[in-house]
Design an enzyme around this catalytic site. Structure first.
Site, PDB file in Angstrom:
ATOM      1  N   THR A 162       0.804  -1.221   0.000  1.00 49.30           N
ATOM      2  CA  THR A 162       0.000   0.000   0.000  1.00 49.30           C
ATOM      3  C   THR A 162       0.839   1.275   0.000  1.00 49.30           C
ATOM      4  OG1 THR A 162      -0.165  -0.298   2.398  1.00 49.30           O
ATOM      5  CG2 THR A 162      -2.041  -1.012   1.064  1.00 49.30           C
ATOM      6  N   GLU A 163       2.089   1.186   0.455  1.00 50.19           N
ATOM      7  CA  GLU A 163       2.971   2.359   0.450  1.00 50.19           C
ATOM      8  C   GLU A 163       4.415   1.915   0.249  1.00 50.19           C
ATOM      9  OE1 GLU A 163       2.705   5.076   3.733  1.00 50.19           O
ATOM     10  OE2 GLU A 163       0.587   4.640   4.062  1.00 50.19           O
ATOM     11  N   ASN A 164       5.095   2.533  -0.704  1.00 50.45           N
ATOM     12  CA  ASN A 164       6.519   2.307  -0.904  1.00 50.45           C
ATOM     13  C   ASN A 164       7.052   3.422  -1.785  1.00 50.45           C
ATOM     14  OD1 ASN A 164       8.594   0.572  -3.066  1.00 50.45           O
ATOM     15  ND2 ASN A 164       9.093   0.704  -0.904  1.00 50.45           N
TER      16      ASN A 164
END
Length: 392
Positions: A250-252
């Protein structure tokens, strides 16, 4: 209002309020939304909101407030999942999960069992704190042991870590259709070999120290370094630890290095290449990764950092009334990754890299005509350096 009247997530009544809010969202948007995330990075929310005070509501309830808030958050997540499962799933055919952020913790010395234990403890306090109750029904044993022992040493009759009842364990366990996972960097972890002189706190409860390699490329946000191999290890850890769940990254992403306009974000291109390659390796290892979201599409408000940390593919000129947006070099590069669904061969990927950087000149000229470049002494340039090193 809920914070002022009830004390926010320190109060168990928030579980019911969140359940009502979730039902409202399912009813209003469930015909279109098929993937629901109940909480995004709840660890940061409870730690910075109830431990350090850096985020709202700004409380410093050291070593107690964050555990109590997390306890209620986990039960609120479970209630939302059960509500969807009972009332809405058959009609709407959606999925409900949670998104947890965690850095990878690598033992500083693999020949030292204490460092290996400390690295495992780091991951359990970071990821397992929320994931273990949801997938196994209770907090990680190492959290219960360490916090319980320290609570006793501090003269407390009960642990500062709340307990789930048998009924609550059963209710919470299995309440996730997928695991959302956010990841940005890695730490070396070593056993803390001295007694802390400070009082109760989340970090003291872990009995470890975090280190970094000075050779790791440093990113713009404080404490962030580009360490792609840690991403693969975290994905594999989550896969084996929680029983082969579907994983959505979901986040990187990577923030800019300097506080000035930088459309030629070559460091972000290198970061994307390294981290996405490691994710592809994790898929070959057997990780059930269903999707990947880079952080983020636009420069935006980043917690207590405000608009200073820029993670976006698109530069946003916040000082201009209509907030114009300008594509950075990473936009073109990321488009090619999406088209190819990976990296076809080194020669083609090198071409992506160079073409992406060539777009900077035009974009910088366009931006320079409408803004003063945030008053910086550093101005955008084209960095046509050597292509990224390493195998695909």
């Amino acid at each position: 209002m809920l914070q002022v009247t009830y004390g926010g997530w320190q109060n168990a009544s928030m579980i019911e309020y969140f359940g009502n809010y979730s039902d409202l969202c399912f009813e209003a948007f469930g015909d279109r939304v098929k993937h629901w995330i109940t909480f995004s990075d709840p660890r940061a929310m409870v730690e910075k909101g109830y431990e350090t005070g850096h985020h709202a509501p700004g409380l410093r309830l050291h070593g107690t407030g964050l555990y109590k808030a997390a306890h209620h958050v986990i039960k609120a997540h479970a209630q939302a999942w059960h509500s969807y499962n009972k009332k809405w799933r058959r009609k709407q055919q959606g999925l409900v999960g949670i998104s947890l952020n965690c850095d990878w913790g690598e033992p500083m010395d693999f020949s030292d069992p204490k460092d290996i234990e400390a690295a495992e403890r780091y991951l359990q306090f970071c990821l397992g704190w929320f994931a273990n109750p949801i997938y196994a029904g209770d907090y990680p044993q190492v959290m219960k042991d360490h916090i319980g022992e320290k609570s006793a040493e501090q003269g407390l009759r009960v642990s500062r870590l709340p307990e789930f009842s048998l009924q609550e364990k059963s209710y919470v366990k299995g309440t996730s259709d997928f695991l959302g996972l956010g990841h940005f960097t890695t730490r070396y972890i070593a056993e803390r070999k001295y007694l802390s002189q400070q009082g109760p706190s989340y970090h003291n409860d872990q009995d470890l120290i975090q280190l970094v390699d000075p050779n790791w490329p440093e990113l713009g946000s404080q404490g962030l370094y580009s360490v792609p191999w840690g991403f693969r290890r975290l994905l594999n850890f989550a896969q084996t630890q929680y029983g082969d769940p579907p994983i959505y990254v979901t986040e990187n992403g990577a923030s800019q290095k300097l506080h000035c306009t930088q459309l030629c974000d070559e460091w972000r291109i290198r970061y994307l290449k390294g981290y996405i390659n490691e994710m592809l390796k994790a898929i070959k290892d057997g990780a059930n990764i269903k999707g990947y979201t880079s952080w983020s599409l636009l420069d935006q408000f980043e917690w207590e950092k405000g608009y200073a940390d820029r993670y976006g593919f698109y530069y946003v000129e916040f000082n201009v009334r209509n907030k114009p947006r300008y594509p950075k070099a990473s936009v073109q590069y990321y488009k090619e990754i999406i088209k190819a669904n990976g990296f076809p061969n080194p020669r083609e990927v090198e071409t992506w890299h160079l073409k992406a950087l060539e777009t900077c000149s035009t974009n910088n000229q366009m931006l320079a005509t409408v803004t003063y470049l945030e008053g910086c002494k550093c101005f955008p340039r084209i960095f046509l350096s050597q292509p990224p090193q390493g195998k695909l």
